[in-house]
Write a protein that holds these residues in place. Structure first.
Motif, mmCIF file in Angstrom:
data_model
loop_
_atom_site.group_PDB
_atom_site.id
_atom_site.type_symbol
_atom_site.label_atom_id
_atom_site.label_comp_id
_atom_site.label_asym_id
_atom_site.label_seq_id
_atom_site.Cartn_x
_atom_site.Cartn_y
_atom_site.Cartn_z
ATOM 1 N N GLN A 149 0.306 16.802 -48.055
ATOM 2 C CA GLN A 149 1.698 17.161 -48.353
ATOM 3 C C GLN A 149 2.404 17.638 -47.084
ATOM 4 N N ARG A 150 3.708 17.358 -47.005
ATOM 5 C CA ARG A 150 4.519 17.820 -45.876
ATOM 6 C C ARG A 150 5.707 18.611 -46.381
ATOM 7 N N PRO A 151 5.850 19.848 -45.996
ATOM 8 C CA PRO A 151 4.894 20.598 -45.180
ATOM 9 C C PRO A 151 3.658 20.963 -46.001
ATOM 10 N N ASN A 152 2.588 21.275 -45.312
ATOM 11 C CA ASN A 152 1.349 21.679 -45.966
ATOM 12 C C ASN A 152 1.593 23.001 -46.690
ATOM 13 N N PRO A 153 1.448 23.041 -48.027
ATOM 14 C CA PRO A 153 1.717 24.274 -48.767
ATOM 15 C C PRO A 153 0.866 25.459 -48.313
ATOM 16 N N MET A 154 -0.361 25.193 -47.865
ATOM 17 C CA MET A 154 -1.224 26.283 -47.425
ATOM 18 C C MET A 154 -0.689 26.907 -46.133
ATOM 19 N N LEU A 155 -0.172 26.094 -45.243
ATOM 20 C CA LEU A 155 0.396 26.620 -44.003
ATOM 21 C C LEU A 155 1.575 27.553 -44.315
ATOM 22 N N ASN A 156 2.473 27.100 -45.175
ATOM 23 C CA ASN A 156 3.619 27.934 -45.543
ATOM 24 C C ASN A 156 3.205 29.144 -46.369
ATOM 25 N N GLY A 157 2.231 28.958 -47.257
ATOM 26 C CA GLY A 157 1.771 30.072 -48.082
ATOM 27 C C GLY A 157 1.131 31.173 -47.258
ATOM 28 N N HIS A 158 0.329 30.793 -46.287
ATOM 29 C CA HIS A 158 -0.313 31.811 -45.452
ATOM 30 C C HIS A 158 0.690 32.498 -44.532
ATOM 31 N N GLN A 159 1.733 31.768 -44.111
ATOM 32 C CA GLN A 159 2.772 32.429 -43.314
ATOM 33 C C GLN A 159 3.499 33.469 -44.163
ATOM 34 N N ALA A 160 3.738 33.133 -45.427
ATOM 35 C CA ALA A 160 4.361 34.102 -46.337
ATOM 36 C C ALA A 160 3.457 35.325 -46.505
ATOM 37 N N TRP A 161 2.149 35.111 -46.556
ATOM 38 C CA TRP A 161 1.214 36.240 -46.675
ATOM 39 C C TRP A 161 1.311 37.121 -45.433
#
Length: 172
Positions: A149-161
């Motif tokens: 997926q673009r953007p990678n949901p994990m990349l964005n989720g961990h930035q939110a964390w």
């Protein structure tokens, strides 16, 4: 010159060898590892600053504060609660980074199986700064689907964390 520490990786989860890997980092002034660490290791605080985690429980009666060997479960990224175990735990100290890693697994069919190592490093840097690094390797078809997926949901989720963790530390 300042040398920064790195995550300690078991061979099975070596970055780049799984189906999904992300790395997120913040370096901020005016905070210390001692301020950040309790917010990261006390799971009862997570939902207050990170909205992508739910249903945290401790089947063996441990918790809510994580430590070496603690087993827990939690839901994230729409997955059913994952079975997790802390595999590395080191409090931050003078010249020593805080280290926290857990494995998390989801059993099931080959389409459902997921195996994860989520690692954190929290270290003080010169000039009153703190560095928080989180990296995760995921193995399994659900991981490959996230990575596509673009953007990678994990990349964005961990930035939110990370952003939530820093915000909570500033407000405590």
């Amino acid at each position: 010159m300042t040398t920064q520490n790195a995550i300690t990786w078991p061979e099975r989860y070596l970055p780049g060898t799984g189906d999904n890997f992300v790395s997120n980092e913040v370096v901020v002034a005016g905070l210390s590892a001692a301020q950040v660490w309790p917010l990261l290791t006390d799971t009862s605080r997570w939902e207050g600053y990170y909205d992508n985690v739910a249903d945290i429980s401790f089947p063996a009666g441990d918790g809510p504060v994580l430590s070496q060997g603690v087993h827990f479960s939690f839901g994230t990224f729409g997955f059913p609660p994952l079975d997790a175990a802390v595999v590395e735990f080191q409090h931050p100290g003078e010249g020593t980074p805080g280290r926290l890693s857990w494995t998390a697994k989801q059993e099931g069919t080959p389409d459902e199986k997921l195996d994860v190592l989520h690692a954190w490093l929290v270290e003080d840097l010169p000039v009153g700064r703190v560095r928080v690094l989180t990296q995760e390797t995921q193995i399994g078809r659900p991981a490959a689907e996230l990575a596509a997926q673009r953007p990678n949901p994990m990349l964005n989720g961990h930035q939110a964390w990370l952003d939530g963790l820093v915000g909570a530390a500033r407000n405590s």
